[in-house]
Scaffold this motif. Structure first.
Motif, PDB file in Angstrom:
ATOM      1  N   GLY A 182       0.778  -1.231   0.000  1.00  0.00           N
ATOM      2  CA  GLY A 182       0.000   0.000   0.000  1.00  0.00           C
ATOM      3  C   GLY A 182       0.801   1.268   0.000  1.00  0.00           C
ATOM      4  N   PHE A 183       2.102   1.182  -0.272  1.00  0.00           N
ATOM      5  CA  PHE A 183       2.950   2.367  -0.207  1.00  0.00           C
ATOM      6  C   PHE A 183       2.821   3.268  -1.433  1.00  0.00           C
ATOM      7  N   ALA A 184       2.041   2.844  -2.423  1.00  0.00           N
ATOM      8  CA  ALA A 184       1.788   3.737  -3.560  1.00  0.00           C
ATOM      9  C   ALA A 184       0.755   4.789  -3.184  1.00  0.00           C
ATOM     10  N   SER A 188       0.115   6.245   2.813  1.00  0.00           N
ATOM     11  CA  SER A 188      -0.192   5.534   4.050  1.00  0.00           C
ATOM     12  C   SER A 188       0.935   4.578   4.377  1.00  0.00           C
ATOM     13  N   ALA A 189       1.168   4.367   5.666  1.00  0.00           N
ATOM     14  CA  ALA A 189       2.174   3.397   6.091  1.00  0.00           C
ATOM     15  C   ALA A 189       1.514   2.168   6.704  1.00  0.00           C
ATOM     16  N   ALA A 190       0.212   2.005   6.445  1.00  0.00           N
ATOM     17  CA  ALA A 190      -0.549   0.950   7.101  1.00  0.00           C
ATOM     18  C   ALA A 190      -0.053  -0.436   6.758  1.00  0.00           C
ATOM     19  N   GLY A 191       0.550  -0.607   5.572  1.00  0.00           N
ATOM     20  CA  GLY A 191       0.982  -1.935   5.161  1.00  0.00           C
ATOM     21  C   GLY A 191       2.355  -2.330   5.646  1.00  0.00           C
ATOM     22  N   GLY A 192       2.962  -1.510   6.485  1.00  0.00           N
ATOM     23  CA  GLY A 192       4.326  -1.783   6.932  1.00  0.00           C
ATOM     24  C   GLY A 192       4.485  -3.111   7.635  1.00  0.00           C
ATOM     25  N   ALA A 193       3.429  -3.553   8.329  1.00  0.00           N
ATOM     26  CA  ALA A 193       3.515  -4.814   9.065  1.00  0.00           C
ATOM     27  C   ALA A 193       3.765  -5.995   8.135  1.00  0.00           C
ATOM     28  N   LEU A 194       3.331  -5.892   6.880  1.00  0.00           N
ATOM     29  CA  LEU A 194       3.532  -6.981   5.927  1.00  0.00           C
ATOM     30  C   LEU A 194       5.006  -7.189   5.609  1.00  0.00           C
ATOM     31  N   PRO A 233      15.183  -4.597   1.127  1.00  0.00           N
ATOM     32  CA  PRO A 233      14.639  -4.054   2.379  1.00  0.00           C
ATOM     33  C   PRO A 233      15.021  -2.589   2.595  1.00  0.00           C
ATOM     34  N   THR A 234      16.217  -2.199   2.130  1.00  0.00           N
ATOM     35  CA  THR A 234      16.641  -0.809   2.282  1.00  0.00           C
ATOM     36  C   THR A 234      15.747   0.131   1.492  1.00  0.00           C
ATOM     37  N   ALA A 235      15.479  -0.219   0.227  1.00  0.00           N
ATOM     38  CA  ALA A 235      14.621   0.618  -0.607  1.00  0.00           C
ATOM     39  C   ALA A 235      13.211   0.698  -0.038  1.00  0.00           C
ATOM     40  N   LEU A 236      12.680  -0.431   0.423  1.00  0.00           N
ATOM     41  CA  LEU A 236      11.327  -0.425   0.979  1.00  0.00           C
ATOM     42  C   LEU A 236      11.272   0.325   2.302  1.00  0.00           C
ATOM     43  N   ALA A 237      12.339   0.263   3.078  1.00  0.00           N
ATOM     44  CA  ALA A 237      12.385   1.029   4.328  1.00  0.00           C
ATOM     45  C   ALA A 237      12.351   2.529   4.048  1.00  0.00           C
TER      46      ALA A 237
END
Length: 273
Positions: free
Chosen positions: A73-75, A78-84, A126-130
């Motif tokens: 959901g980062f498009a 929102s940061a709601a999908g971070g748990a995934l 993981p770095t890019a997604l972080a």
């Protein structure tokens, strides 16, 4: 060389700030995926991949970043999908805390193509997604995390030049010293407590806990730097690339961030941010 480094650094900072505050969430995700792809291209050089394999690595890593970013959901803003992303962040943390110290001690190489590909994925994606995740929480949080790493790096450089006597890892990076590392840690403590005081923020767990976190943060960033230095030395190259005048390649600029950003992102999820 110093002039080129300064000019490039100023342009990079200006470009970063413009992208962070002006791009929509989807644009930032695409940009981070492109950076991941460019870093993956350079990773292929460290691993000794032929150009077709390097291109495939760059495309697949960048694509993975895009797909995972959209799934979480980062498009959207929102940061709601971070748990995934917790499993990926945990994998990254285990790699840096358990695997890399052994890697540095035993001087392992990227001679196995499959190992090199998997390792590159764990380091870069993981770095890019972080980056995407932290910006979704707050642009200032993301910039603050990056600033801590930059403060440690700059302070370590100048402290090492001024006071360096004892080599930190002479067979990996002869220029790094214990004095530089200590200087970097002290600078991060001053910076971190200064920011907290300026914002009037509370210090969860007390000053000792915050100080331990900041020192640990500095140590992890140094490990990231040393890891890339080892890989470059084994590959027989000075810089990971030449896209950034005076600075080398993308990997040369994000080496310390690869070991720190995913851990901070993991911490935000665990703390319910």
């Amino acid at each position: 060389m110093l002039k080129a480094r300064i000019i490039t650094a100023v342009l990079l900072l200006a470009g970063l700030l413009a992208a962070v505050f002006l791009l929509p969430a989807s644009g930032w995700l695409v940009l981070c995926a492109l950076v991941c792809a460019a870093a993956a291209w350079e990773w292929g050089a460290l691993a000794g991949f032929a150009q077709p394999v390097r291109l495939a690595t760059a495309v697949s890593f960048g694509g993975a970043c895009l797909v995972l970013g959209f799934i979480t959901g980062f498009a959207a803003p929102s940061a709601a999908g971070g748990a995934l992303l917790v499993p990926l962040y945990i994998l990254s943390a285990l790699f840096w805390l358990l695997v890399v110290p052994l890697w540095l001690a035993r001087k392992w190489t990227l001679s196995n193509p499959m190992l090199a590909s998997v390792t590159g994925f764990v380091v870069l994606v993981p770095t890019a997604l972080a980056l995407v995740h932290l910006r979704a929480i707050s642009p200032w949080l993301m910039l603050g995390v990056m600033a801590v790493v930059w403060v440690a790096d700059i302070a370590a450089y100048f402290s090492g030049r001024a006071f360096g006597r004892h080599k930190l890892a002479p067979s990996i990076s002869p220029g790094k010293t214990w004095e530089g590392a200590i200087g970097g840690g002290l600078a991060v403590l001053i910076f971190g407590f200064g920011v907290l005081t300026w914002q009037g923020a509370s210090q969860p767990g007390g000053a000792l806990v915050v100080g331990a976190v900041l020192v640990g943060w500095t140590a992890i960033s140094i490990i990231g730097d040393l890891y890339e230095s080892l890989l470059k030395r084994q590959a027989g190259i000075k810089d990971s690339g030449n896209i950034l005048p005076g600075h080398g390649g993308i990997l040369d600029r994000i080496d310390s961030l690869t070991s720190t950003l995913p851990m901070v992102a993991l911490g935000t999820v665990l703390l319910g941010r």
